[in-house]
Structure formats: C-alpha cells, structure tokens
Design an enzyme around this catalytic site. Structure first.
Site, mmCIF file in Angstrom:
data_model
loop_
_atom_site.group_PDB
_atom_site.id
_atom_site.type_symbol
_atom_site.label_atom_id
_atom_site.label_comp_id
_atom_site.label_asym_id
_atom_site.label_seq_id
_atom_site.Cartn_x
_atom_site.Cartn_y
_atom_site.Cartn_z
ATOM 1 N N ASP A 264 5.400 1.223 4.940
ATOM 2 C CA ASP A 264 5.483 0.252 4.067
ATOM 3 C C ASP A 264 6.742 -0.558 4.240
ATOM 4 O O ASP A 264 7.637 0.069 4.712
ATOM 5 C CB ASP A 264 5.401 0.499 2.458
ATOM 6 C CG ASP A 264 4.935 -0.573 1.562
ATOM 7 O OD1 ASP A 264 5.031 -1.844 2.045
ATOM 8 O OD2 ASP A 264 4.661 -0.444 0.363
HETATM 9 C C1 BGC Z 1 4.185 -3.718 -0.372
HETATM 10 C C2 BGC Z 1 3.016 -3.908 0.800
HETATM 11 C C3 BGC Z 1 3.025 -4.908 1.598
HETATM 12 C C4 BGC Z 1 4.334 -5.111 2.318
HETATM 13 C C5 BGC Z 1 4.494 -6.254 3.388
HETATM 14 C C6 BGC Z 1 5.289 -4.338 0.350
HETATM 15 O O1 BGC Z 1 6.264 -4.450 -0.644
HETATM 16 O O2 BGC Z 1 4.263 -2.708 -0.964
HETATM 17 O O3 BGC Z 1 1.699 -3.599 0.120
HETATM 18 O O4 BGC Z 1 1.837 -5.006 2.429
HETATM 19 O O5 BGC Z 1 5.319 -5.234 1.408
HETATM 20 O O6 BGC Z 1 4.520 -7.410 2.509
#
Ligand code: BGC
Length: 757
Positions: A264
């Site tokens: 993530d």
């Molecule tokens: C989120 C993800 C997301 C990523 C990119 C993170 O903060 O938890 O679900 O895909 O950011 O934006």
C-alpha cells in the site's frame, strides 16, 4: 533490429522478411510467459532489477528503458479510474481528458448478488483503465465488514466471505479481460481505518482462514488476480505488506500464486523485512520531492538504494530480488506489454448503462409497508424531496477512491427527470451536513452553503412535507471524514447532522415517508419501526439519481439484498460487544507504538454473531424486498446428481406470486448439526438470482461440495469435513429460511464423501 519494429505482429514481421528469430525471446509473445521472464531477467543489470521493483512517481514504476520493458502505471480504483495527479504530488495534474465513469460502490455491487453484474462491472472499469493506459487498477477491495464503523466499508463487499469471494472472482476476470491487472486489496485484516498504520489484529488461524482469507483466495485462485496490495496494518507484529505469514506462507506458498505483491502507498518501513517478507514492489513511501533535480528521491525508497547497497554488501542474496523481478516482469508482460489487449473505452454509453443497471440492481428495498412504493400516480400528485443527500454530489470524497466523474446525476435531478412531467416536486434541504465538495483538488463546484438555523431548516422541511402526498427523505452519510471515508472510522453508528430528529419531525408531518439512506455501511435507524418505506441506496456514481428514480418509480423492480447485517446498535456486533475495537496500546519489535486488537469474536462476524446470540437486528444479512412476492416450495436433495464426483444437488422451486416481473435472490445456508468443534448456526454456501414473470416458477439448484461442509482445523492446519448430520437451509435472508432439508455425510476427509438423505 529497432525496438519499434517489435510492436508488429508475427505475421506482419514475416511479410516484411523479419523472422521471429530476430526478436529477443522476452519480446516475442508467441513464447511461453516463463521463458520470456527468464530471458528478460538474464539481460538485466543489478541496478535495473532494483529499479523495476519500486516506484518512479506517485503511481508508476519505470520498467527497463534500455530493454524496452514498459513502465507500469497504476491507478485507483476500485470504483472508477482516478484522475491524473502530479508526478510526485497528490495534487491534480489538471488534465482535461481524465473524467471517468464513476461506478457504484463495491457494497452496491455486492448487494446485487449477481456475479454477472460483477463481471460487467470489472469489464467496464477495466476498459476505462485500459483506455487511460493503466496497467493496474488498485482494486477490488475485499476486506470483510467487521464493524459498521470502518470508514472504507463502502469499498468492500460486505461481511460474508463466500459472497465477497464469488463477486470478487468475476470482477477480477472482467477487469483482466482488458489486459489490465487488478490489485486485490488490502491483504489482509485491514478491517478498520482508525490507527490503520498501527493496528495489530490478533487473530487465530481458524478465524483467519474461515473469515478473512476466503475472498482473497477466490480472487487469487478462481479469479486469477495478477497483483495484490498489502495492507497498512500489522498482523502478529509484522506489517501486512511484507508479512511472511500472509505473503510467503499463504499467498505465494499455500495458494501457489505467481503474481506481484504491491505495498500500500507508504506501507513500507524497513528494508530487511520488506526484502524477506514477500513484498515485490514498493509504492508511495514518503519522498523529499524532486525539486532540486540533483538526485531522484525515489532512490531512497526502502527497496531502492538501501536494498541495492545491501545486496552489494552481501546482506541480501540476489535470489530474493530475482523472485521479485520475475513477478514484476510477469505482471508487465500480462498488461503493459500485452499486444493482444483491446483498446478500451472511456465514458461510453455502455458504461453509462452498466452503471445505471448495477445501481438499480444493488439498491435494497428494506421496508415497504402498505405498498407505499413504487410511487403511485393514482394517489400522489405532489412529491416533497428533502435532505442534503438529494443534491450532494458524492463521487468526490472518501479518500483514494475519490473520482472526477464525467457527470453526476443527483437524486433530485433523477427524480425531476423521471417524475417532473406528471408530478409537482418541491425540494427542501432539511439539514446541512458537509458543504466541502473537494478532494485532492477535484471540485464538484457545488455551492452547498446554507445559513439557515437548524430550527428554520426543520420548519421549512416540515412545511414542505405537510403539503405533499409523499415525502422522499434523502440522508445517510457522505464520504466526508468519519462518514464513510478512508483514514477515519465513524465515531458511532448514528446518523450525523441531526437527521434522526429531522426524520421524527417529518414523520409527524406526513406519514407517507420514504427514507432513502445513502451510505456504504450500516447506520442506526431508531425510527425504523415507524417509517413505512426504507430504501438502502449506496454511492452510485454517475447515474445515481437515475438509478434511484428507476426504483422509486417501479421502472426497475428492486432486487438487491444486504451484503451485511444492519445492526440495531453496536452491541449487536461481536467486535464491539466483546470489547475488541479499536485495540489497546502496545509496542512493535522496534519499540514503536502500535495497537493490539484481539478479534475476540473469532469467526462470529455479522450474521454468525447474530445467530449465535439470537439477536434481532434492524435488518438481517441477505434481506431485501421486491415489489412482487415470491413463494418457495420444498427443498429436495438429489444425492446422485452432482456434476462432479463428491458433490450433490439441492433444489427448490420458487414462484413469483405477485403481479410484477421481478428477481429473487435465493440463499443457501449450511448448518452442521453436530460437530467436534463449535460452528456457526449456519453459513452461506450458495446463492442464485433468478428473474421471474408473474406466476412463473423456476427451480433453483445448488451444488454442494466438501468445501461447503468443511471447517478449518487449526491443529491440523487443514480443512476438515466431518461425517455426520447436516441441514441445507434455503431462504430469502439469513433470518427468513423458507425450506430446509436434512442430509447425512459419511466418509472422512480422505475418502469419497457419501451423501445420505
Ligand atoms: C490506499 C489504497 C490506495 C492507495 C493509492 C492508499 O492510501 O489505502 O487503497 O490504492 O492509497 O492511492
């Protein structure tokens, strides 16, 4: 041989006298994937290998420019393609060609209980990602709805592992048919947003395997997902994105999965464990920007120079790196370098239609006393529409799933378009909630400011209600912080902004009240017994207003059912009742502050907890009404008729006994009458959605196999199907079982099962 020639097909090459022999194996897509991967790997320098496994910008990884190995571009996900942000900033790039189709939230998709809809959804969103030249779409989210407070429930598919798994499988297949990879998230146990970087769920193996893993497993194995995203949270003291148990032992080991694990964004905190814990690509770590231009800030990622130097110093072996690179190459060849990909499409009429259809099928009619709905032109002339959610655009907000939609039809616009010609429609705000309308620089350009006092707003709404034949109240949540949003959980189950008081006031003014609750999670409805009609609408994307008007008017007969239990209050939810949320302060192995969160309720999540404790929720899991009625006949078992050996069939005839065509979701639960360990009263193991004309009968048949009867034996670390008595319960919801049939199973885990009636 110029690399640009390589984008010609084999036949074209031959026609101009170039043979496949001239093409390096890795670029020759007639060669087996693994051969191409090995060939590419053998040509890469150590530095190029390290480069390919981490980001070069907020959403891209560099590929290998020297070898013509393409960049890998990702995008959020999971309900539409996110607008373009700056290279190294979250701010908008201000492109004018990146407005997408915003599809309904994934809770809505789950509420259709229609796997064909999941595939349609996946195909459509995948085509948009493809058109925008994205290789990976960051979704679907399949974390289990453990608490109604979780800020991201709307991005997930509800409380049941079987339902989420079946829906995710088809979503994945749909997306990937475009040559665009899904990135299934957030693996695993990312079940709350509060303390999301420091939550350390303490979960036993049985609970992990029976509740929190199956949807991921289905997406990986049945769906064939090409990438996974690790969560921010920890598990047994180690961060999920490089957790050796989750990634190495389970995902890549037990499930033999060959895809790439992406962190993530900003979920990596350390090189050593990221290297060995099964992470393949690092994204989103904090960088110091590129302003100076002297060095590339991305070189400082945990899996960049620190890793490269570590290998050079002999701290890490190149074997681990090679495994990561192979996975990234596989992902690249399957997507960005897949010359058989379709071209994709964006904002097409097909997508618009898919959006409206999925929305209409996912809306759940929770209650409908005295046939108040659909709106009846014979006794309704004047409609009062009340509530902020009737006018608020909701595709903007909620965190990373926020979108720049090509357009958004609000509920009020949808109602005016459908009813405006024949009915007198008045609108009153009723309450003021969130007037922001902005996320990361994307603006709705709605001016929702209203300076009336609460008393005045209520008085004006009550007056409008008194003078109408029917009142349509639009409330719920709105993707503002603490109201269905990433990075914050809700503070309570209550509706915000004094909506409960307003609903009570409206009820007094007009008994023909319809509450349309827009949210992606359950809210407390203390007025539920008094309000005649309640509709659960979700965040429905571009076509919100049209999809809702379709159902209110009866143009679409509602057929959605709840993918989660609508608790009356938090104490009906195991996580809260047993004090297992939001955790207690503890320390990780580096001495950092974390929160231990024991999942005390174990496997008893959602209806499993409700059943065990004989509770009465506001609306049970699997509940949803129609404008017609369905009668279930008696279930029967054919113990010889399984399509495969070791399976058998259970059938039930279902008849549409009303006057309208409609669809019914028929649910199959299995109950183990006697077991050596404590098991849930029943568990969902099958569902089928059938369309029936008035008077028509269809027989629904479910195939029952060993999986449907097994539990996870933690000691043996294996699924076990114990011989004994079982019951197949078939019904319209988890609390509305219409017919049952008993059967007996003999033969143990290793022998062929025998089913005896
Ligand atoms: C989120 C993800 C997301 C990523 C990119 C993170 O903060 O938890 O679900 O895909 O950011 O934006």
């Amino acid at each position: 041989m110029k690399l640009r020639n390589l984008f010609l097909t084999g036949a074209m090459l031959m026609s101009i006298g170039v043979s496949y022999a001239d093409i390096p194996v890795y670029l020759d897509d007639s060669q087996p994937l693994e051969k191409r991967v090995e060939d590419a790997l053998s040509r890469m320098t150590l530095k190029e290998k390290v480069n390919i496994i981490h980001a070069q910008s907020k959403f891209s990884a560099p590929g290998v420019p020297r070898l013509g190995i393409a960049e890998l571009w990702c995008t959020d996900g999971p309900m539409g393609v996110r607008p373009e942000v700056l290279w190294d900033e979250w701010e908008q790039a201000e492109w004018t060609n990146d407005s997408c189709t915003a599809f309904p939230s994934l809770t809505c998709l789950a509420a259709t209980w229609n796997t064909d809809m999941a595939e349609l959804y996946g195909k459509s969103i995948g085509a948009e990602a493809r058109f925008r030249n994205k290789a990976v779409i960051l979704g679907p989210g399949v974390n289990i709805y453990r608490t109604p407070l979780c800020g991201r429930n709307f991005e997930y598919m509800g409380e049941d592992p079987f339902l989420s798994g079946k829906m995710a499988t088809r979503y994945v297949q749909g997306v990937q048919s475009n040559g665009v990879a899904v990135c299934v998230k957030h693996f695993a146990l990312n079940n709350n947003e509060i303390n999301r970087h420091t939550s350390n769920p303490i979960v036993d193996d049985r609970t992990l395997y029976e509740i929190y893993l199956p949807a991921f497993k289905a997406a990986a194995i049945d769906g064939g997902a090409w990438s996974f995203m690790g969560g921010y949270n920890l598990f047994r003291g180690e961060h999920a994105s490089y957790n050796p148990i989750l990634m190495n032992q389970i995902l890549k080991g037990e499930w033999e999965w060959d895809g790439a694990v992406i962190s993530d964004w900003g979920a990596v905190h350390d090189t050593a464990t990221a290297v060995t814990g099964g992470l393949d690509m690092e994204f989103g770590s904090w960088t110091d920007g590129l302003a100076g231009g002297m060095s590339n800030a991305y070189d400082n990622y945990w899996l960049a120079n620190p890793y490269l130097n570590g290998i050079k110093e002999g701290k890490y072996s190149e074997d681990e790196l090679n495994d990561k690179v192979r996975r990234v190459l596989r992902l690249t060849f399957r997507t960005a370098m897949n010359r058989n990909r379709p071209w994709g499409a964006m904002g097409s009429d097909d997508h618009k239609e898919a959006c409206r259809k999925i929305g209409g099928e996912g809306i759940v009619l929770l209650q409908n006393r005295n046939g108040l709905l659909p709106v009846n032109p014979e006794n309704v002339k004047k409609i009062a529409v009340i509530g902020e959610n009737a006018i608020k655009m909701m595709t903007v907000g909620g965190g990373s799933s926020s979108l720049k939609a090509a357009y958004e039809i609000t509920p009020l616009q949808g109602i005016r378009a459908r009813f405006g010609k024949d009915f007198d429609i008045v609108y009153e705000r009723g309450y003021v909630g969130d007037t922001l309308g902005e996320y990361n620089g994307v603006k709705t350009f709605q001016d929702l400011r209203d300076f009336r006092t609460v008393a005045q707003l209520t008085e004006d709404a009550v007056k409008a209600a008194e003078n109408a034949d029917i009142v349509l109240f639009f409330g719920g949540l709105n993707k503002a912080n603490h109201n269905d949003a990433e990075d914050s959980d809700r503070k309570s189950m209550d509706l915000p902004y004094g909506q409960n008081e307003l609903i009570e006031a409206l009820l007094k003014a007009n008994k023909n009240l319809v509450v349309v609750n827009i949210s992606g999670t359950g809210v407390a409805m203390p007025w539920a017994s008094k309000v005649p009609a309640i509709l659960q609408a979700w965040y429905l994307g571009n076509e919100t207003g049209n999809a809702i008007a379709d159902v209110l008017s009866g143009d679409v007969n509602p057929s959605g059912k709840l993918p989660y239990t609508y608790y009356a209050d938090l104490m009906q939810c195991g996580a809260h009742k047993l004090g297992a949320y939001p955790g207690t302060p503890a320390k990780d192995k580096f001495g950092n502050d974390i929160f231990d969160m024991p999942y005390n309720e174990g496997i008893y999540v959602g209806y499993r907890f409700i059943d065990k404790n004989k509770l009465k929720p506001t609306f049970p899991f699997g509940h949803g009404l129609s404008y017609t009625t369905f009668k279930y006949g008696n279930a029967s078992i054919d113990k010889t008729s399984g399509k495969e050996s070791d399976t058998f069939m259970v059938s039930v005839p279902v008849t549409n006994t009303g006057k309208r065509a409609g669809s019914e979701i028929v649910e199959l639960f299995i109950s183990d009458s006697k077991s050596s360990i404590d098991r849930p009263v029943k568990e969902l193991k099958g569902f089928s959605k059938i369309a029936l004309l008035p008077g028509e009968t269809k027989t629904v048949t479910f195939e029952i196999n060993r999986d449907a009867l097994s539990f996870f034996d933690a000691e043996k670390h294996a699924w076990v199907c114990e011989p004994g008595d079982f019951e197949a319960l078939i019904g319209a919801s988890s609390a509305d079982i219409r017919t049952k049939v008993k059967f007996n199973v003999s033969g143990d885990n290793d022998s062929r099962l025998t089913f005896n009636k």
